[in-house]
Design an enzyme around this catalytic site. Structure first.
Site, PDB file in Angstrom:
ATOM      1  N   GLU A 130       0.906  -1.289   0.178  1.00 51.57           N
ATOM      2  CA  GLU A 130      -0.149  -0.158   0.036  1.00 51.57           C
ATOM      3  C   GLU A 130       0.774   1.258  -0.005  1.00 51.57           C
ATOM      4  O   GLU A 130       1.728   1.298   0.169  1.00 51.57           O
ATOM      5  CB  GLU A 130      -0.787   0.025   1.149  1.00 51.57           C
ATOM      6  CG  GLU A 130      -1.992  -1.095   1.275  1.00 51.57           C
ATOM      7  CD  GLU A 130      -2.932  -0.964   2.401  1.00 51.57           C
ATOM      8  OE1 GLU A 130      -2.878  -0.203   2.931  1.00 51.57           O
ATOM      9  OE2 GLU A 130      -3.453  -1.972   2.752  1.00 51.57           O
ATOM     10  N   CYS A 184       3.388   8.137   1.506  1.00 53.02           N
ATOM     11  CA  CYS A 184       3.732   7.138   2.806  1.00 53.02           C
ATOM     12  C   CYS A 184       4.101   5.779   1.974  1.00 53.02           C
ATOM     13  O   CYS A 184       3.428   5.379   1.043  1.00 53.02           O
ATOM     14  CB  CYS A 184       2.708   6.968   3.672  1.00 53.02           C
ATOM     15  SG  CYS A 184       2.954   5.637   4.947  1.00 53.02           S
ATOM     16  N   CYS A 214       5.123  -7.709   7.396  1.00 55.76           N
ATOM     17  CA  CYS A 214       6.104  -7.389   8.374  1.00 55.76           C
ATOM     18  C   CYS A 214       6.167  -8.339   9.385  1.00 55.76           C
ATOM     19  O   CYS A 214       5.323  -8.887   9.699  1.00 55.76           O
ATOM     20  CB  CYS A 214       5.687  -5.811   9.109  1.00 55.76           C
ATOM     21  SG  CYS A 214       6.875  -5.211  10.362  1.00 55.76           S
ATOM     22  N   CYS A 260       3.623  -6.076  15.993  1.00 55.64           N
ATOM     23  CA  CYS A 260       2.820  -5.080  16.928  1.00 55.64           C
ATOM     24  C   CYS A 260       1.426  -5.413  16.713  1.00 55.64           C
ATOM     25  O   CYS A 260       0.708  -5.876  15.748  1.00 55.64           O
ATOM     26  CB  CYS A 260       3.309  -3.733  16.332  1.00 55.64           C
ATOM     27  SG  CYS A 260       5.088  -3.238  16.286  1.00 55.64           S
ATOM     28  N   CYS A 299      -1.079  -3.428  14.749  1.00 57.96           N
ATOM     29  CA  CYS A 299      -0.879  -3.147  13.263  1.00 57.96           C
ATOM     30  C   CYS A 299      -1.149  -4.249  12.484  1.00 57.96           C
ATOM     31  O   CYS A 299      -1.158  -5.394  12.590  1.00 57.96           O
ATOM     32  CB  CYS A 299       0.466  -3.147  13.080  1.00 57.96           C
ATOM     33  SG  CYS A 299       1.158  -2.567  11.505  1.00 57.96           S
ATOM     34  N   CYS A 358      -2.748   2.269   7.750  1.00 61.28           N
ATOM     35  CA  CYS A 358      -1.914   1.192   8.235  1.00 61.28           C
ATOM     36  C   CYS A 358      -2.552  -0.434   7.773  1.00 61.28           C
ATOM     37  O   CYS A 358      -2.721  -1.111   8.437  1.00 61.28           O
ATOM     38  CB  CYS A 358      -1.852   1.107   9.863  1.00 61.28           C
ATOM     39  SG  CYS A 358      -1.609   2.622  10.467  1.00 61.28           S
TER      40      CYS A 358
HETATM   41  N1  SAH Z   1       7.907  -0.563  11.121  1.00 60.82           N
HETATM   42  C1  SAH Z   1       7.878   0.854  11.252  1.00 60.82           C
HETATM   43  C2  SAH Z   1       7.263   1.495  10.335  1.00 60.82           C
HETATM   44  C3  SAH Z   1       5.945   1.213   9.902  1.00 60.82           C
HETATM   45  S1  SAH Z   1       4.569   1.911  10.710  1.00 60.82           S
HETATM   46  C4  SAH Z   1       7.577   1.099  12.744  1.00 60.82           C
HETATM   47  O1  SAH Z   1       7.312   0.535  13.531  1.00 60.82           O
HETATM   48  O2  SAH Z   1       7.599   2.374  12.959  1.00 60.82           O
HETATM   49  C5  SAH Z   1       4.235   3.327  11.014  1.00 60.82           C
HETATM   50  C6  SAH Z   1       3.681   3.898  12.271  1.00 60.82           C
HETATM   51  O3  SAH Z   1       2.193   3.558  12.182  1.00 60.82           O
HETATM   52  C7  SAH Z   1       4.421   3.277  13.400  1.00 60.82           C
HETATM   53  O4  SAH Z   1       4.334   4.174  14.473  1.00 60.82           O
HETATM   54  C8  SAH Z   1       3.385   2.157  13.860  1.00 60.82           C
HETATM   55  O5  SAH Z   1       3.421   1.834  15.175  1.00 60.82           O
HETATM   56  C9  SAH Z   1       1.979   3.064  13.498  1.00 60.82           C
HETATM   57  N2  SAH Z   1       0.838   2.186  13.412  1.00 60.82           N
HETATM   58  C10 SAH Z   1       0.623   0.804  13.175  1.00 60.82           C
HETATM   59  N3  SAH Z   1      -0.560   0.444  12.948  1.00 60.82           N
HETATM   60  C11 SAH Z   1      -1.364   1.487  13.545  1.00 60.82           C
HETATM   61  C12 SAH Z   1      -2.714   1.504  14.131  1.00 60.82           C
HETATM   62  N4  SAH Z   1      -3.547   0.836  13.973  1.00 60.82           N
HETATM   63  N5  SAH Z   1      -3.108   3.057  14.765  1.00 60.82           N
HETATM   64  C13 SAH Z   1      -2.153   3.795  14.736  1.00 60.82           C
HETATM   65  N6  SAH Z   1      -0.590   3.907  14.575  1.00 60.82           N
HETATM   66  C14 SAH Z   1      -0.329   2.609  14.080  1.00 60.82           C
END
Ligand code: SAH
Length: 350
Positions: free
Chosen positions: A91, A104, A111, A115, A118, A337
């Site tokens: 995306e 973005c 990944c 987390c 995510c 995301c």
């Molecule tokens: N892997 C990297 C970059 C990708 S995610 C990282 O972890 O930083 C970009 C940002 O979006 C990160 O801060 C991630 O934690 C956040 N993110 C992912 N899912 C999310 C969600 N459902 N709501 C808000 N932020 C989210």
């Protein structure tokens, strides 16, 4: 035989490649100019038909294309689904701000960081993207932006799509150099943010690269016990080591670090959490970006009320930590995301 991906090459490498296949370096320059515009070999009209055929047989020009676009009616945000040559999809989101368009970008298909909030990580990491596949996202987005308005183009880039950029370190470093090339897209590294969940050793490596990108760190918690509840990486690298790596980055580069902090109801947004966070960040050249959680269908985590988010921000500011709440964009088009890819994949599997 695997075809050679020309978009992963610098101009010098492309010239060397052309010589290697018996052409002049000058042809390399011509091909390079076409590639930066997203052209395919068949479009390269200043090359002979024979050379175009030879290139098409041995190499690829344009490794990503936009398969689907959704344009938000609320704020002109566009969401892309990019298709790559092996059928994988990632995306991208193009956001329109006063100071120009921000793209973005994804660095991996999926990944592996796991987390809990995510969507990108739900099925793990399929593979890392090549430098050319990252550059191809920018070129495709540029062409799309220009088609809406000839004055529009990608001005800023955030590596915040799917994937962990520091888990694809060499390709991301090469991409940064390619996208910055003056003879190419010439996007300033100062307009690029790299976001990491906190792979500490790679953060030290990044500090040595001498690339003036902005480092964003996904913190999302004021202490290890809360952080471990949503971020498995916190089990490997405790917060004090992570913050030490941030201080090193600031000292080495002279640039402030941005901390991303997703606000999750009933988890990390009480006043005492703001105090604890402020205490840990005190004296650091940094900014905190508060992101009300985008709830993901597959996860039962939610954002707190607007009131709570504002209280949290005020409490940080009261403690002399600069903080803003991120504006939500593209909420009508699965802007956040990893949500669009999942939706399309599940529709295709039905
Ligand atoms: N892997 C990297 C970059 C990708 S995610 C990282 O972890 O930083 C970009 C940002 O979006 C990160 O801060 C991630 O934690 C956040 N993110 C992912 N899912 C999310 C969600 N459902 N709501 C808000 N932020 C989210």
């Amino acid at each position: 035989m695997m075809k050679t991906q020309l978009l992963s090459m610098s101009l010098e490498e492309l010239k060397a490649y052309m010589k290697q296949i018996g052409e002049s370096a000058f042809r390399g320059k011509q091909v390079y100019e076409w590639l930066m515009r997203g052209a395919d070999f068949k479009d390269m009209t200043n090359l002979s038909a024979a050379l175009r055929a030879k290139l098409a047989e041995n190499a690829t020009a344009n490794p990503v294309r936009i398969e689907e676009v959704r344009l938000s009616k609320l704020d002109e945000t566009s969401k892309f689904l990019y298709l790559m040559e092996d059928g994988n999809m990632v995306e991208g989101v193009l956001m329109r701000y006063h100071h120009g368009d921000t793209l973005c970008l994804s660095t991996q298909v999926g990944c592996k960081m796991g987390c809990k909030f995510c969507a990108s990580t739900l099925d793990g990491c399929v593979r890392s993207l090549t430098p050319g596949e990252m550059l191809g996202q920018v070129i495709a987005a540029n062409n799309y932006a220009k088609s809406l308005d000839p004055d529009r183009r990608v001005h800023n880039i955030v590596l915040m799509g799917s994937g962990e950029p520091l888990d694809n370190y060499d390709n991301v470093m090469k991409f940064l150099r390619l996208v910055n090339a003056p003879e190419g897209l010439n996007i300033s590294l100062r307009n690029i943010s790299l976001s990491t969940c906190g792979l500490v050793p790679k953060m030290y490596d990044l500090a040595e690269e001498n690339l003036p990108v902005t480092l964003s760190v996904s913190l999302h918690a004021p202490n290890d016990s809360i952080r471990r509840q949503t971020m498995p990486v916190a089990n490997t690298y405790p917060m004090d080591k992570l913050l030490e790596a941030c201080r090193n980055y600031i000292a080495k580069t002279g640039r402030r670090v941005i901390f991303e902090y997703a606000l999750v109801a009933d988890l990390n947004c009480e006043q005492k959490h703001a105090d604890e966070l402020a205490k840990k960040l005190r004296g650091m050249q940094c900014h905190v970006n508060l992101i009300p959680l985008n709830s993901v269908k597959e996860r039962n985590l939610e954002a707190p009320s607007r009131q709570l988010a504002e209280d949290f921000q005020r409490r940080l500011e009261h403690n002399h930590i600069s903080a803003t709440i991120r504006r939500e964009m593209g909420s009508d088009i699965d802007g956040a995301c990893g949500q669009l890819r999942r939706k399309v994949l599940s529709e295709k599997n039905q």
